[in-house]
Design an enzyme around this catalytic site. Structure first.
Site, PDB file in Angstrom:
ATOM      1  CB  THR A 135      -0.905   0.005   1.260  1.00 18.79           C
ATOM      2  OG1 THR A 135      -1.430   1.312   1.463  1.00 18.79           O
ATOM      3  CG2 THR A 135      -0.144  -0.380   2.515  1.00 18.79           C
ATOM      4  CE1 TYR A 178      -4.074  -2.351   5.440  1.00 26.24           C
ATOM      5  CE2 TYR A 178      -3.298  -0.164   4.822  1.00 26.24           C
ATOM      6  CZ  TYR A 178      -3.761  -1.413   4.465  1.00 26.24           C
ATOM      7  OH  TYR A 178      -3.913  -1.726   3.130  1.00 26.24           O
TER       8      TYR A 178
HETATM    9  N1  LIG Z   1      -8.522  -1.817  -2.716  1.00 26.03           N
HETATM   10  C1  LIG Z   1      -7.577  -0.892  -2.566  1.00 26.03           C
HETATM   11  O1  LIG Z   1      -7.797   0.270  -2.862  1.00 26.03           O
HETATM   12  C2  LIG Z   1      -6.225  -1.301  -2.025  1.00 26.03           C
HETATM   13  C3  LIG Z   1      -5.228  -0.322  -1.930  1.00 26.03           C
HETATM   14  C4  LIG Z   1      -3.976  -0.689  -1.448  1.00 26.03           C
HETATM   15  C5  LIG Z   1      -3.729  -1.983  -1.075  1.00 26.03           C
HETATM   16  N2  LIG Z   1      -4.724  -2.914  -1.148  1.00 26.03           N
HETATM   17  C6  LIG Z   1      -4.434  -4.293  -0.767  1.00 26.03           C
HETATM   18  O2  LIG Z   1      -4.918  -5.164  -1.768  1.00 26.03           O
HETATM   19  C7  LIG Z   1      -5.384  -6.376  -1.167  1.00 26.03           C
HETATM   20  C8  LIG Z   1      -6.795  -6.669  -1.623  1.00 26.03           C
HETATM   21  O3  LIG Z   1      -7.633  -5.606  -1.219  1.00 26.03           O
HETATM   22  P1  LIG Z   1      -9.190  -5.619  -1.489  1.00 26.03           P
HETATM   23  O4  LIG Z   1      -9.604  -4.222  -1.745  1.00 26.03           O
HETATM   24  O5  LIG Z   1      -9.526  -6.681  -2.455  1.00 26.03           O
HETATM   25  O6  LIG Z   1      -9.724  -6.004  -0.043  1.00 26.03           O
HETATM   26  P2  LIG Z   1     -10.925  -6.979   0.369  1.00 26.03           P
HETATM   27  O7  LIG Z   1     -11.187  -6.709   1.813  1.00 26.03           O
HETATM   28  O8  LIG Z   1     -12.054  -6.861  -0.584  1.00 26.03           O
HETATM   29  O9  LIG Z   1     -10.274  -8.428   0.201  1.00 26.03           O
HETATM   30  C9  LIG Z   1      -9.462  -9.004   1.189  1.00 26.03           C
HETATM   31  C10 LIG Z   1      -9.956 -10.416   1.403  1.00 26.03           C
HETATM   32  O10 LIG Z   1      -9.115 -11.043   2.377  1.00 26.03           O
HETATM   33  C11 LIG Z   1      -9.943 -11.851   3.202  1.00 26.03           C
HETATM   34  N3  LIG Z   1      -9.248 -12.047   4.480  1.00 26.03           N
HETATM   35  C12 LIG Z   1      -9.089 -11.148   5.482  1.00 26.03           C
HETATM   36  N4  LIG Z   1      -8.417 -11.704   6.505  1.00 26.03           N
HETATM   37  C13 LIG Z   1      -8.114 -12.980   6.120  1.00 26.03           C
HETATM   38  C14 LIG Z   1      -7.426 -14.048   6.736  1.00 26.03           C
HETATM   39  N5  LIG Z   1      -6.935 -13.912   7.980  1.00 26.03           N
HETATM   40  N6  LIG Z   1      -7.287 -15.190   6.062  1.00 26.03           N
HETATM   41  C15 LIG Z   1      -7.822 -15.355   4.810  1.00 26.03           C
HETATM   42  N7  LIG Z   1      -8.499 -14.376   4.186  1.00 26.03           N
HETATM   43  C16 LIG Z   1      -8.632 -13.192   4.823  1.00 26.03           C
HETATM   44  C17 LIG Z   1     -11.247 -11.089   3.352  1.00 26.03           C
HETATM   45  O11 LIG Z   1     -12.327 -11.912   3.709  1.00 26.03           O
HETATM   46  C18 LIG Z   1     -11.389 -10.495   1.947  1.00 26.03           C
HETATM   47  O12 LIG Z   1     -12.160 -11.341   1.122  1.00 26.03           O
HETATM   48  C19 LIG Z   1      -5.220  -6.199   0.328  1.00 26.03           C
HETATM   49  O13 LIG Z   1      -4.009  -6.814   0.712  1.00 26.03           O
HETATM   50  C20 LIG Z   1      -5.130  -4.705   0.504  1.00 26.03           C
HETATM   51  O14 LIG Z   1      -4.379  -4.345   1.654  1.00 26.03           O
HETATM   52  C21 LIG Z   1      -5.969  -2.602  -1.623  1.00 26.03           C
END
Ligand SMILES: NC(=O)c1ccc[n+]([C@@H]2O[C@H](COP(=O)([O-])OP(=O)(O)OC[C@H]3O[C@@H](n4cnc5c(N)ncnc54)[C@H](O)[C@@H]3O)[C@@H](O)[C@H]2O)c1
Length: 375
Positions: A135, A178
């Protein structure tokens, strides 16, 4: 059968595969004919619907496998990793706000969960490629960047920064639990590439948005704003709403993942800032205006205090990844927000529809994925 062919038959493991980014990637890979193994504990509210829609769209297709599991469970994760031909590690506690409430849980999922994954990969004779989603929060609140304020947005005083965005040479400065847990994971992935020769790439991502995003006040603000507007509810802006982010439509992110996977031997050990870049920025207030143009009515907004670590301005400088791979975003903010708006409207119709229509949505989901694949 060649080794390459064997690898192609092994599923791409997507941790967090029921989440927003994971569902979109699963759909893209399935449309390409690749098998996927989703590994998710379904802890994010709403992602069970993503899974339901995926299962409806690919009913009877054995290339879609799902494991309900937790990245904190070393054994379950290692079993999944052993089957994988590639790994996309998205599972995470994704919100700064929640990390402030429970830093230990945040650490266990984001930092230790990633270490569990890396150790499982290290145990393999030939570890498959890994793409990890970090991130922009690893760069801190950027409070030292001089900004000027215009009507609706902050802009950097430095014109070069304004034209290019923030690059990977920016010093790491983890803010919030975070920021620390994702930052630690980011550094572990890079170090396992360096020390243990794992083929691994880190994406430091800015704001990603698109279909299947369960946006809420804590994370996924583009989808959250649109949902609130569609529900005719007010949107709370934390701070003055002039914060600026670059936004990247999820289809463009998928292209970046696939190109990173393809060139992993050359890119391994590198972190890349990934986002829409300077051509795809919006402030929160500007997004509110844009949504008003789409819906015909400007959403109501209320204001509250700034949240810890919130950057006034963050825009990704993606030139390092573009130079390495030729990738550039193709969907601009106006097209992307309109596409998400359409998808959410359709979703709201589905929510009130009987089960038969869920199947129709599933088929529609496949058509959209196939079109994105052809584009
Ligand atoms: N969406 C954004 O804008 C953004 C920006 C920067 C970084 N990220 C990173 O990208 C990745 C995906 O983000 P996203 O937007 O799809 O988030 P999201 O919350 O939609 O998806 C994350 C998934 O991980 C699962 N999860 C959480 N804890 C878990 C665990 N202990 N074991 C197994 N599964 C688990 C959740 O149920 C969820 O389905 C993340 O790592 C996030 O930090 C996202």
């Amino acid at each position: 059968m060649t080794q390459q062919h064997d690898a192609d038959q092994r599923p791409a493991l997507i941790t967090g595969g029921a989440g927003f980014v994971g569902t979109n990637l699963a759909q893209r890979l399935l449309e390409m004919g690749r098998p996927v193994l989703l590994f998710d504990n379904l802890s994010r509210a709403g992602v069970e619907n993503n899974l339901r829609r995926l299962r409806a769209a690919y009913a009877g297709d054995r290339r879609l496998q799902v494991l309900i599991g937790d990245v904190r469970d070393e054994t379950a994760l290692a079993n999944a990793v052993r089957q994988a031909g590639a790994v996309f590690h998205f599972a995470a506690q994704v919100a700064v706000t929640t990390s402030l409430v429970s830093p230990r849980d945040d650490f266990a999922v984001n930092a230790l969960g990633t270490l569990n994954l890396l150790e499982a990969l290290r145990a393999l004779p030939e570890p498959p490629p890994l793409v990890f989603t970090s991130t922009n929060k690893v760069y801190g609140d950027l409070a030292d960047v001089p900004l000027r304020l215009t009507d609706n947005r902050y802009e950097p005083s430095n014109e070069i920064l304004g034209a290019r965005g923030v690059g990977e040479t920016r010093a790491l400065d983890f803010h919030s639990p975070y920021g620390c847990s994702k930052g630690a994971a980011d550094q572990y992935v890079l170090d396992y590439a360096r020390t243990f020769n794992l083929p691994a790439v880190v994406f430091r991502m800015s704001c990603i948005y698109g279909p299947h995003q369960c946006g809420n006040e804590d994370q996924g603000w583009v989808a959250h704003f649109l949902l609130r507007a569609l529900e005719n509810k007010p949107i709370t802006l934390y701070g003055d709403g002039r914060q600026v982010r670059d936004t990247l439509f999820v289809d463009d992110l998928l292209d970046a993942f696939l190109v990173a996977e393809k060139h992993v031997s050359r890119l391994s050990g590198h972190a890349f800032n990934i986002g829409g870049g300077p051509d795809n920025t919006t402030s929160l207030l500007e997004l509110v205006e844009r949504i008003g143009d789409l819906t015909g009515e400007r959403p109501r907004v209320t204001f509250d205090d700034w949240r810890p670590g919130d950057q006034r301005y963050y825009v990704s400088d993606t030139r390092k990844f573009t130079a390495a791979t030729g990738w550039t975003p193709r969907v601009d903010v106006s097209e992307g927000v309109a596409r998400l708006h359409d998808w959410l409207r359709q979703l709201k119709a589905e929510e009130t529809a009987p089960f038969a229509e869920v199947k129709v949505m599933g088929r529609a989901m496949r058509r959209v994925a196939a079109a994105a694949q052809r584009a």
